[in-house]
Design a protein around this motif. Sequence first.
Motif, PDB file in Angstrom:
ATOM      1  N   GLY A  73       0.774  -1.237   0.000  1.00  0.00           N
ATOM      2  CA  GLY A  73       0.000   0.000   0.000  1.00  0.00           C
ATOM      3  C   GLY A  73       0.801   1.280   0.000  1.00  0.00           C
ATOM      4  N   THR A  76       0.264   2.452  -3.718  1.00  0.00           N
ATOM      5  CA  THR A  76      -1.138   2.668  -4.083  1.00  0.00           C
ATOM      6  C   THR A  76      -1.743   3.850  -3.342  1.00  0.00           C
ATOM      7  OG1 THR A  76      -1.752   0.992  -2.435  1.00  0.00           O
ATOM      8  CG2 THR A  76      -1.581   0.268  -4.724  1.00  0.00           C
ATOM      9  N   SER A  77      -1.289   4.100  -2.123  1.00  0.00           N
ATOM     10  CA  SER A  77      -1.826   5.221  -1.358  1.00  0.00           C
ATOM     11  C   SER A  77      -1.441   6.566  -1.957  1.00  0.00           C
ATOM     12  CB  SER A  77      -1.343   5.151   0.097  1.00  0.00           C
ATOM     13  OG  SER A  77       0.066   5.255   0.173  1.00  0.00           O
TER      14      SER A  77
END
Length: 276
Positions: A73, A76-77
């Motif tokens: 993540g 993706t964050s």
Amino acid sequence: MVATLDEATEVITPPKAPNPWLAKYDRYLYGLIGLAGFIAVWWAVVQFGYVSDLYLSKPLDVLNAFIDGIADGTLTSEIWPSVQRALVGFASALVAGIALGILVGSVRIFQKLTEPVLLFFRNLSLLALLPVFVVFLGIGEESKIAIVFWACFWPIFVTAVGAVSNVERILLNAARTLGAGRVYIFTRVVLPAAIPGIFPGIRLAAANAFTALVAAELVGGAQGIGIYINNAALRYQTPQMYAGILTLGLIGILVNGVMTAVEWRVTGWQRGLTSK
């Protein structure tokens, strides 16, 4: 000189017909070969020490950093904040660029009045204006969206002006001869004829959105792909830095594919008219 019997009766063998599968997919085949060659050269440059892996990571290391960033993540964050800024700036520029471009392209006096200003700003470097945006809007979301808007507005506006002003006069005269009013001519003649000419500017603006966004995010902020790339570079996390660049490239390919599909859909009537 008299030809012999064998020469006179020689049968000319017609050339072989191209393989239909290769004819259909050769673009993708050559593209894959070119991509594979690029990756091989990239790997060899690092593997044999021509460039230190401190500055350029191997392709597999970049791929692993990209997969890890997606899985945990951390990458993706950073994607959605950047995409959101790009979408808002691009959408605003799309509306303003098309509206003002149609207005200026339709009224000849506006086109003459704005030509010097248009020539100046379309050739002005975005990087030179970054301090101006920061001074007026700070380093928050407003300045980032404004920078994207500026980068996207000019390609759309310029192509819209050119497309509207270059609509063939024979179409306008034919519509007037048939008794069409101004509103009908504008909505049914000018706009459909201008749309194919506007789309190249829209596609260029979509590409500019993420290019300008990276520059905008380097000014400051907490989240975004540009910030992710910059932080990775400052920490000498070279694979992560190139993973961020890879992410930008993949988003650009996706955006280009979407814009191509939209253009294909919207301008389908033109292909029907020009197809043999």
